[in-house]
Design an enzyme around this catalytic site. Structure first.
Site, PDB file in Angstrom:
ATOM      1  CB  THR A  25      41.288  43.179  51.424  1.00  0.00           C
ATOM      2  OG1 THR A  25      42.204  42.324  51.483  1.00  0.00           O
ATOM      3  CG2 THR A  25      39.849  42.500  50.992  1.00  0.00           C
ATOM      4  CB  SER A  29      39.449  43.790  39.533  1.00  0.00           C
ATOM      5  OG  SER A  29      40.404  44.861  39.035  1.00  0.00           O
ATOM      6  CG  HIS A  33      40.485  36.310  38.197  1.00  0.00           C
ATOM      7  ND1 HIS A  33      40.513  37.183  37.139  1.00  0.00           N
ATOM      8  CD2 HIS A  33      41.052  37.150  39.199  1.00  0.00           C
ATOM      9  CE1 HIS A  33      40.834  38.540  37.423  1.00  0.00           C
ATOM     10  NE2 HIS A  33      41.061  38.402  38.683  1.00  0.00           N
ATOM     11  CE  LYS A 233      44.219  37.357  36.014  1.00  0.00           C
ATOM     12  NZ  LYS A 233      45.279  37.633  36.751  1.00  0.00           N
ATOM     13  NE  ARG A 294      47.743  44.849  39.658  1.00  0.00           N
ATOM     14  CZ  ARG A 294      47.594  46.028  38.843  1.00  0.00           C
ATOM     15  NH1 ARG A 294      48.625  47.058  39.421  1.00  0.00           N
ATOM     16  NH2 ARG A 294      46.762  46.134  37.841  1.00  0.00           N
ATOM     17  CB  ILE A 317      48.411  37.164  48.051  1.00  0.00           C
ATOM     18  CG1 ILE A 317      49.078  36.262  48.937  1.00  0.00           C
ATOM     19  CG2 ILE A 317      47.279  36.387  47.577  1.00  0.00           C
ATOM     20  CD1 ILE A 317      49.687  34.896  48.575  1.00  0.00           C
ATOM     21  CB  SER A 319      45.604  39.772  40.046  1.00  0.00           C
ATOM     22  OG  SER A 319      44.728  39.097  39.240  1.00  0.00           O
ATOM     23  CB  SER A 323      40.048  34.253  42.592  1.00  0.00           C
ATOM     24  OG  SER A 323      39.790  35.420  41.860  1.00  0.00           O
TER      25      SER A 323
END
Length: 337
Positions: A25, A29, A33, A233, A294, A317, A319, A323
């Site tokens: 957390t 980024s 999203h 991404k 991640r 969890i 990316s 979001s």
């Protein structure tokens, strides 16, 4: 914890670190999203789109720093133009407002983007947030509503006694619970194994970043993506809610679950990719480098009741996890019902 605090049952949050938001957390980024990237039909697609709408509302309700920037995915080649069209189709299938705009339109909106851009996907619901302030506001509200939050309380042992879970955590404190939600991030598989579960494996994947001084903060006003690859991404150039600019991340499997060191070669890769999108970034204005991890458990999130009765996983969890989090929390209430 925030979502559970709306209901008349007793909730305890056991937090491994000495504050909330110290893991994934804290170092990510910071993007909300839009939801065009996940494959239709996946949990990521379902939660991302709903979570985006909820995050917009929560930011206003909790007075969290939040910028409705929108996002662009740039195409520089024929292959990337095809990828942008695929993302557009994904977005339409997922119910996300998206459109393809020309390279000329991109440069009218963002004149510092490379003039090699052919076209881009524009998603107006993309945004940026302050993730740690978001998490802090959520837990403060949850505690006000009656949730118990125990810091420095990493789980040491799990067992079943008289139909209830018995949890040993922190300095060997004992807790008893009818239900467990395992949202242990990079350690979710370890917690699951303590409870007797199997088949969940978390791989830590590191991403490294440049953070720039506010002198660079206005170079773009939108979250600028490159076309995604199998590694993720891609390198993003984006403003922050506090007026800075950042570039990153790359994607490398980490050797350990606390491996947040930065590396010259990885940062050089981030630099090369960032200037492909925005050539005028002045790297002498870099004020900090950092890395985040991640929690990857495969191609999708792992959310739902496990093979262990009353033990619910919210794991892997990655990316678009930030979001998706508000929508995952909403769904966890439904699963508990």
């Amino acid at each position: 914890a925030y979502e559970f605090s709306k209901y008349d049952f007793k909730t305890a949050l056991l937090e491994k670190e000495n504050d909330v938001a110290c893991g994934s957390t804290k170092a990510n980024s910071a993007i909300i999203h839009a939801g065009y990237d996940p494959e239709p039909g996946t949990l990521m697609a379902k939660y991302n789109v709903r979570g985006n709408a909820l995050a917009h509302r929560l930011a206003k309700k909790l007075d969290i720093p939040f910028r409705e920037t929108g996002s662009l995915v740039l195409a520089f080649s024929d292959e990337e133009v095809r990828e942008v069209r695929k993302l557009y189709e994904n977005g339409v299938a997922n119910g996300v407002p998206v459109e393809i705009i020309s390279g000329k339109e991109v440069l009218l909106r963002e004149p510092n983007i490379s003039d090699r851009v052919r076209c881009a996907l524009w998603a107006p619901t993309g945004a940026v947030i302050s993730p740690w302030e978001f998490a802090a506001a959520l837990i403060e509200t949850a505690v006000t509503n009656g949730v118990d939050c125990y810091l420095s309380s990493g789980v040491k042992r799990l067992s079943r006694q008289d139909g209830m879970f018995e949890i040993t955590a922190g300095n060997h404190e004992k807790y008893r619970a009818n239900y467990i939600v395992n949202a242990a991030g990079l350690y979710a598989d370890k917690v699951y194994e303590m409870a007797g579960g199997s088949g969940l494996r978390i791989t830590p994947v590191r991403g490294e970043y440049f953070l720039f001084d506010k002198t660079m903060g206005g170079i773009v006003s939108t979250v600028v993506f490159q076309c995604p690859t199998k590694l993720g991404k891609g390198v993003v150039v984006a403003p922050t809610v506090h007026g800075n600019l950042y570039a990153g991340p790359d994607s490398k499997t980490a050797e350990a679950r606390d491996d947040t060191a930065t590396h010259m070669d990885e940062l050089e890769y981030v630099r090369q990719m960032a200037v492909k999108s925005v050539p005028t970034i002045d790297f002498s204005q870099n004020i900090r480098n950092f890395a985040g991890l991640r929690a990857v458990a495969g191609d999708d999130f792992v959310v739902g009741e496990s093979e262990i009765p009353n033990f619910i996983n919210a794991a892997g969890i990655k990316s678009p996890g930030l979001s998706s989090a508000p929508a995952i929390a909403e769904d966890l209430v439904r699963i508990l019902e």
